[in-house]
Design a protein around this motif. Structure first.
Motif, PDB file in Angstrom:
ATOM      1  N   PHE A 245       0.694  -1.167   0.055  1.00 40.06           N
ATOM      2  CA  PHE A 245      -0.065   0.096   0.061  1.00 40.06           C
ATOM      3  C   PHE A 245       0.601   1.244   0.024  1.00 40.06           C
ATOM      4  CE2 PHE A 245      -2.744  -3.196   1.827  1.00 40.06           C
ATOM      5  CZ  PHE A 245      -4.008  -3.167   1.464  1.00 40.06           C
ATOM      6  N   GLU A 246       1.960   1.117  -0.574  1.00 40.53           N
ATOM      7  CA  GLU A 246       3.013   2.281  -0.281  1.00 40.53           C
ATOM      8  C   GLU A 246       2.531   3.647  -1.016  1.00 40.53           C
ATOM      9  OE1 GLU A 246       6.705   2.183  -2.209  1.00 40.53           O
ATOM     10  OE2 GLU A 246       6.060   0.689  -3.592  1.00 40.53           O
ATOM     11  N   GLU A 247       2.797   4.633  -0.634  1.00 40.30           N
ATOM     12  CA  GLU A 247       2.681   5.952  -1.304  1.00 40.30           C
ATOM     13  C   GLU A 247       1.084   6.220  -1.495  1.00 40.30           C
ATOM     14  OE1 GLU A 247       5.314   6.037  -4.581  1.00 40.30           O
ATOM     15  OE2 GLU A 247       7.070   5.908  -3.340  1.00 40.30           O
ATOM     16  N   ASN A 248       0.375   6.090  -0.614  1.00 37.37           N
ATOM     17  CA  ASN A 248      -1.115   6.404  -0.794  1.00 37.37           C
ATOM     18  C   ASN A 248      -1.443   7.617   0.229  1.00 37.37           C
ATOM     19  OD1 ASN A 248      -2.621   4.711  -2.536  1.00 37.37           O
ATOM     20  ND2 ASN A 248      -1.551   2.958  -1.647  1.00 37.37           N
ATOM     21  N   ASP A 249      -1.467   8.724  -0.093  1.00 35.25           N
ATOM     22  CA  ASP A 249      -1.490   9.853   0.895  1.00 35.25           C
ATOM     23  C   ASP A 249      -3.296  10.042   0.853  1.00 35.25           C
ATOM     24  OD1 ASP A 249      -2.560  10.822  -1.758  1.00 35.25           O
ATOM     25  OD2 ASP A 249      -0.734  12.430  -1.894  1.00 35.25           O
ATOM     26  N   GLY A 250      -3.924   9.211   0.167  1.00 39.59           N
ATOM     27  CA  GLY A 250      -5.510   9.339   0.449  1.00 39.59           C
ATOM     28  C   GLY A 250      -5.977   8.521   1.646  1.00 39.59           C
ATOM     29  N   LEU A 251      -5.178   7.518   2.117  1.00 43.84           N
ATOM     30  CA  LEU A 251      -5.288   6.339   3.081  1.00 43.84           C
ATOM     31  C   LEU A 251      -5.274   7.318   4.582  1.00 43.84           C
ATOM     32  CD1 LEU A 251      -6.214   3.730   4.022  1.00 43.84           C
ATOM     33  CD2 LEU A 251      -3.929   3.189   4.016  1.00 43.84           C
TER      34      LEU A 251
ATOM     35  N   GLN B 160       4.567   2.276   3.455  1.00 48.16           N
ATOM     36  CA  GLN B 160       5.626   3.631   3.325  1.00 48.16           C
ATOM     37  C   GLN B 160       5.138   4.906   2.785  1.00 48.16           C
ATOM     38  OE1 GLN B 160       9.695   2.262   2.279  1.00 48.16           O
ATOM     39  NE2 GLN B 160       9.609   3.967   0.511  1.00 48.16           N
ATOM     40  N   ASP B 161       5.288   5.867   3.278  1.00 49.32           N
ATOM     41  CA  ASP B 161       5.082   7.076   2.793  1.00 49.32           C
ATOM     42  C   ASP B 161       3.543   7.412   2.460  1.00 49.32           C
ATOM     43  OD1 ASP B 161       7.654   7.704   2.722  1.00 49.32           O
ATOM     44  OD2 ASP B 161       7.934   7.301   0.464  1.00 49.32           O
ATOM     45  N   CYS B 162       2.679   6.801   3.371  1.00 50.60           N
ATOM     46  CA  CYS B 162       1.140   7.088   3.645  1.00 50.60           C
ATOM     47  C   CYS B 162       1.274   8.205   4.536  1.00 50.60           C
ATOM     48  CB  CYS B 162       0.506   5.796   3.814  1.00 50.60           C
ATOM     49  SG  CYS B 162       0.480   4.457   2.760  1.00 50.60           S
ATOM     50  N   TYR B 163       1.342   9.347   3.967  1.00 47.06           N
ATOM     51  CA  TYR B 163       1.532  10.548   4.695  1.00 47.06           C
ATOM     52  C   TYR B 163       0.332  10.784   5.711  1.00 47.06           C
ATOM     53  CZ  TYR B 163       5.581  11.052   1.796  1.00 47.06           C
ATOM     54  OH  TYR B 163       6.915  11.106   1.195  1.00 47.06           O
ATOM     55  N   ASN B 164      -0.627  10.737   5.202  1.00 42.81           N
ATOM     56  CA  ASN B 164      -1.801  11.207   5.921  1.00 42.81           C
ATOM     57  C   ASN B 164      -2.866   9.952   6.775  1.00 42.81           C
ATOM     58  OD1 ASN B 164      -1.923  14.013   5.164  1.00 42.81           O
ATOM     59  ND2 ASN B 164      -2.776  13.002   3.090  1.00 42.81           N
ATOM     60  N   LEU B 165      -1.771   8.879   6.924  1.00 43.24           N
ATOM     61  CA  LEU B 165      -2.367   7.711   7.401  1.00 43.24           C
ATOM     62  C   LEU B 165      -2.559   8.201   9.078  1.00 43.24           C
ATOM     63  CD1 LEU B 165      -3.411   4.842   7.711  1.00 43.24           C
ATOM     64  CD2 LEU B 165      -1.097   3.972   7.917  1.00 43.24           C
ATOM     65  N   GLU B 166      -3.534   8.185   9.853  1.00 42.08           N
ATOM     66  CA  GLU B 166      -3.746   8.866  11.253  1.00 42.08           C
ATOM     67  C   GLU B 166      -4.120   7.591  12.134  1.00 42.08           C
ATOM     68  OE1 GLU B 166      -6.823  11.577  11.082  1.00 42.08           O
ATOM     69  OE2 GLU B 166      -5.478  13.121  10.053  1.00 42.08           O
ATOM     70  N   THR B 167      -4.925   6.616  11.806  1.00 42.49           N
ATOM     71  CA  THR B 167      -5.338   5.516  12.609  1.00 42.49           C
ATOM     72  C   THR B 167      -5.003   4.245  12.108  1.00 42.49           C
ATOM     73  OG1 THR B 167      -7.343   7.082  13.199  1.00 42.49           O
ATOM     74  CG2 THR B 167      -7.226   4.523  13.918  1.00 42.49           C
ATOM     75  N   VAL B 168      -4.284   3.172  13.055  1.00 42.76           N
ATOM     76  CA  VAL B 168      -4.282   1.827  12.615  1.00 42.76           C
ATOM     77  C   VAL B 168      -4.632   1.066  13.854  1.00 42.76           C
ATOM     78  CG1 VAL B 168      -2.407   0.131  12.268  1.00 42.76           C
ATOM     79  CG2 VAL B 168      -2.124   2.597  11.466  1.00 42.76           C
ATOM     80  N   THR B 169      -5.619   0.296  13.451  1.00 41.74           N
ATOM     81  CA  THR B 169      -6.101  -0.812  14.462  1.00 41.74           C
ATOM     82  C   THR B 169      -5.990  -2.128  14.211  1.00 41.74           C
ATOM     83  OG1 THR B 169      -8.399  -0.292  13.852  1.00 41.74           O
ATOM     84  CG2 THR B 169      -7.573   1.053  15.486  1.00 41.74           C
ATOM     85  N   PHE B 170      -6.117  -3.182  15.007  1.00 42.95           N
ATOM     86  CA  PHE B 170      -6.228  -4.365  14.695  1.00 42.95           C
ATOM     87  C   PHE B 170      -7.396  -5.175  15.344  1.00 42.95           C
ATOM     88  CE2 PHE B 170      -1.823  -2.955  14.594  1.00 42.95           C
ATOM     89  CZ  PHE B 170      -1.091  -3.938  13.684  1.00 42.95           C
ATOM     90  N   ALA B 171      -8.302  -5.754  14.485  1.00 41.32           N
ATOM     91  CA  ALA B 171      -9.294  -6.367  15.005  1.00 41.32           C
ATOM     92  C   ALA B 171      -9.246  -7.320  15.880  1.00 41.32           C
ATOM     93  CB  ALA B 171     -10.423  -6.915  13.652  1.00 41.32           C
ATOM     94  N   GLY B 172      -8.353  -8.135  15.639  1.00 41.18           N
ATOM     95  CA  GLY B 172      -7.893  -9.271  16.588  1.00 41.18           C
ATOM     96  C   GLY B 172      -6.806  -8.854  17.446  1.00 41.18           C
TER      97      GLY B 172
END
Length: 259
Positions: free
Chosen positions: A191-197, A215-227
């Motif tokens: 998913f590299e270089e996706n500034d929309g995520l 890498q370089d997903c500059y606007n990624l703010e939230t990462v969670t794990f369902a499990g």
């Protein structure tokens, strides 16, 4: 009953071994046997080592000089852009799409050789009810294990539980339910270089996230794990360059490129 001499037995054994090693051409080697693809998303695998080319295929150069071509046909379920990709294949691929009913009346729609390193990707506006023929070949005489994925709209692409990438425009939010069933790994640079995520939730059962996956997903703010995050092996640079991440599991906060 006469007994075969030693030399004859050796020759028979050699011929038998040769026949055992010979593999028949794939069923979709020729256009007439094109494999049917259905729906707005799918993924198929194949090997083109024993595939060849037909006389008219070469005459009209629909094979683009590839010597090992496979054919598919897909009827668009909706009028919408569609993307086909060979990402995940282990050889230098060529990909093309045509409309029409056969070699003599084909109309060119799209073609690509090297979109992502040595794999191919084509996109075009598909019309509902129209059948398109897809040619997958190896550049020049290259061959190997092929992966062909296609989609209208956004879909995450996974093969044997490994996410290799996605098709379509990536949304701001990816939920665990957006992942195909049985996903265990996120491949390197998927998913590299996706500034929309902006937000992503990983599915239960995930075991690893590869190098540079986000890498370089500059606007990624939230990462969670369902499990839950325990038991998930995350590469040190999986989130490299994700400078503005603000809501991450504790274990991710020390990774390179995370602030």
């Amino acid at each position: 009953m006469k007994r075969l001499k030693t030399g004859a037995l050796a020759l028979a054994a050699t011929l038998a071994a040769g026949l055992a090693l010979y593999a028949a051409p794939p069923a979709n080697d020729d256009l007439a046997g094109a494999q049917t693809l259905t729906g707005d998303y799918g993924l198929v695998t194949a090997n083109n080592a024993e595939a060849a080319t037909e006389e008219l295929e070469v005459y009209y150069n629909w094979n683009y000089s590839s010597q090992h071509t496979l054919w598919y046909k897909w009827t668009a379920p909706e009028t919408e852009a569609v993307t086909f990709t060979t990402k995940g294949s282990d050889f230098d691929t060529v990909l093309a799409a045509y409309s029409g009913s056969g070699y003599e009346d084909f109309a060119y729609v799209a073609r690509n050789d090297d979109y992502d390193d040595y794999t191919s990707r084509i996109s075009f506006e598909a019309t509902k009810g129209v059948t398109y023929y897809i040619m997958l070949g190896g550049y020049s005489s290259d061959y190997g294990n092929a992966v062909l994925a296609y989609a209208q709209g956004f879909h995450i692409v996974a093969c044997d539980g490994v996410v290799t990438g996605y098709i379509g425009e990536i949304p701001e939010t990816i939920a665990a339910s957006d992942f195909p069933a049985g996903v265990t790994n996120i491949a390197d640079y998927a998913f590299e270089e996706n500034d929309g995520l902006v937000s992503i939730e990983f599915p239960t059962g995930l075991k690893s996230i590869g190098d540079g996956a986000f890498q370089d997903c500059y606007n990624l703010e939230t990462v969670t794990f369902a499990g839950g995050e325990d038991g998930v092996d995350v590469s040190d640079d999986a989130f490299m360059g994700t400078l503005y991440a603000t809501t991450l599991p504790f274990k991710l906060l020390t990774f390179d490129g995370i602030s």
